[in-house]
Design a protein around this motif. Structure first.
Motif, PDB file in Angstrom:
ATOM      1  N   ARG A   1      -7.669  -0.112  34.279  1.00  0.00           N
ATOM      2  CA  ARG A   1      -7.862   0.816  35.399  1.00  0.00           C
ATOM      3  C   ARG A   1      -8.813   1.955  35.067  1.00  0.00           C
ATOM      4  O   ARG A   1      -9.040   2.829  35.894  1.00  0.00           O
ATOM      5  CB  ARG A   1      -6.521   1.398  35.836  1.00  0.00           C
ATOM      6  N   GLY A   2      -9.336   1.984  33.849  1.00  0.00           N
ATOM      7  CA  GLY A   2     -10.324   2.989  33.497  1.00  0.00           C
ATOM      8  C   GLY A   2      -9.774   4.226  32.818  1.00  0.00           C
ATOM      9  O   GLY A   2     -10.475   5.223  32.697  1.00  0.00           O
TER      10      GLY A   2
ATOM     11  N   ASN B   1     -12.856   5.679  34.490  1.00  0.00           N
ATOM     12  CA  ASN B   1     -12.547   6.022  35.872  1.00  0.00           C
ATOM     13  C   ASN B   1     -11.866   7.385  35.850  1.00  0.00           C
ATOM     14  O   ASN B   1     -10.694   7.508  35.492  1.00  0.00           O
ATOM     15  CB  ASN B   1     -11.638   4.958  36.493  1.00  0.00           C
TER      16      ASN B   1
END
Length: 152
Positions: free
Chosen positions: A99-100, A148
């Motif tokens: 998910r970063g 992210n």
């Protein structure tokens, strides 16, 4: 330089003395290989090179200057920007989840484990997320990390 010159002399036949290259034809352009060398044009291994009668146009060749322009144009052909370097010690300590998020190992799990209870050792074994305030430090050391910043 001396090494390359002696290797070029080794590729010549023993009986042939060093002679000037033949003069180019009247309509042919001067090729640097044919006019500046005092020995026959051969490759490093002694094989003759391809005929150089046809001049290959360079993509960086100068364009004829127009009479009205006085500005100079500098073209950097094939130049790219500076390639940033990854801090390799940081690359071994941090990784990015799917998910970063940037995660790291906990401190305190290397030695002196006999005095730490099992629950504490188990907790220290897990990967934890890097604090958001440290993201700028990590991404500065690892410029090509796909992070992210909006991940929880």
């Amino acid at each position: 330089m001396a090494l390359s010159l002696s290797l070029a002399r080794l590729s010549l036949p023993r009986s042939a003395p060093l002679a000037a290259a033949p003069a180019p034809a009247a309509g042919a352009k001067n090729h640097p290989a044919s006019s500046s060398l005092a020995f026959p044009v051969k490759s490093f291994f002694g094989a003759p090179l391809a005929a150089t009668a046809v001049s290959i146009a360079s993509p960086l060749a100068r364009k004829p200057a127009t009479s009205g322009s006085t500005s100079l144009e500098v073209v950097a052909a094939g130049k790219k920007g500076y390639k940033m370097k990854t801090h390799k010690a940081s690359a071994k300590r941090f990784r990015v989840t799917g998910r970063g998020k940037i995660v790291r190992r906990c401190a305190g799990k290397q030695h002196l484990l006999g005095k730490k209870n099992t629950k504490r050792r188990k907790r220290l074994s897990k990967m934890v997320q890097v604090n958001k305030s440290d993201y700028d430090n990590v991404t500065g050391a690892l410029p090509y990390l796909k992070v992210n910043r909006k991940a929880d």
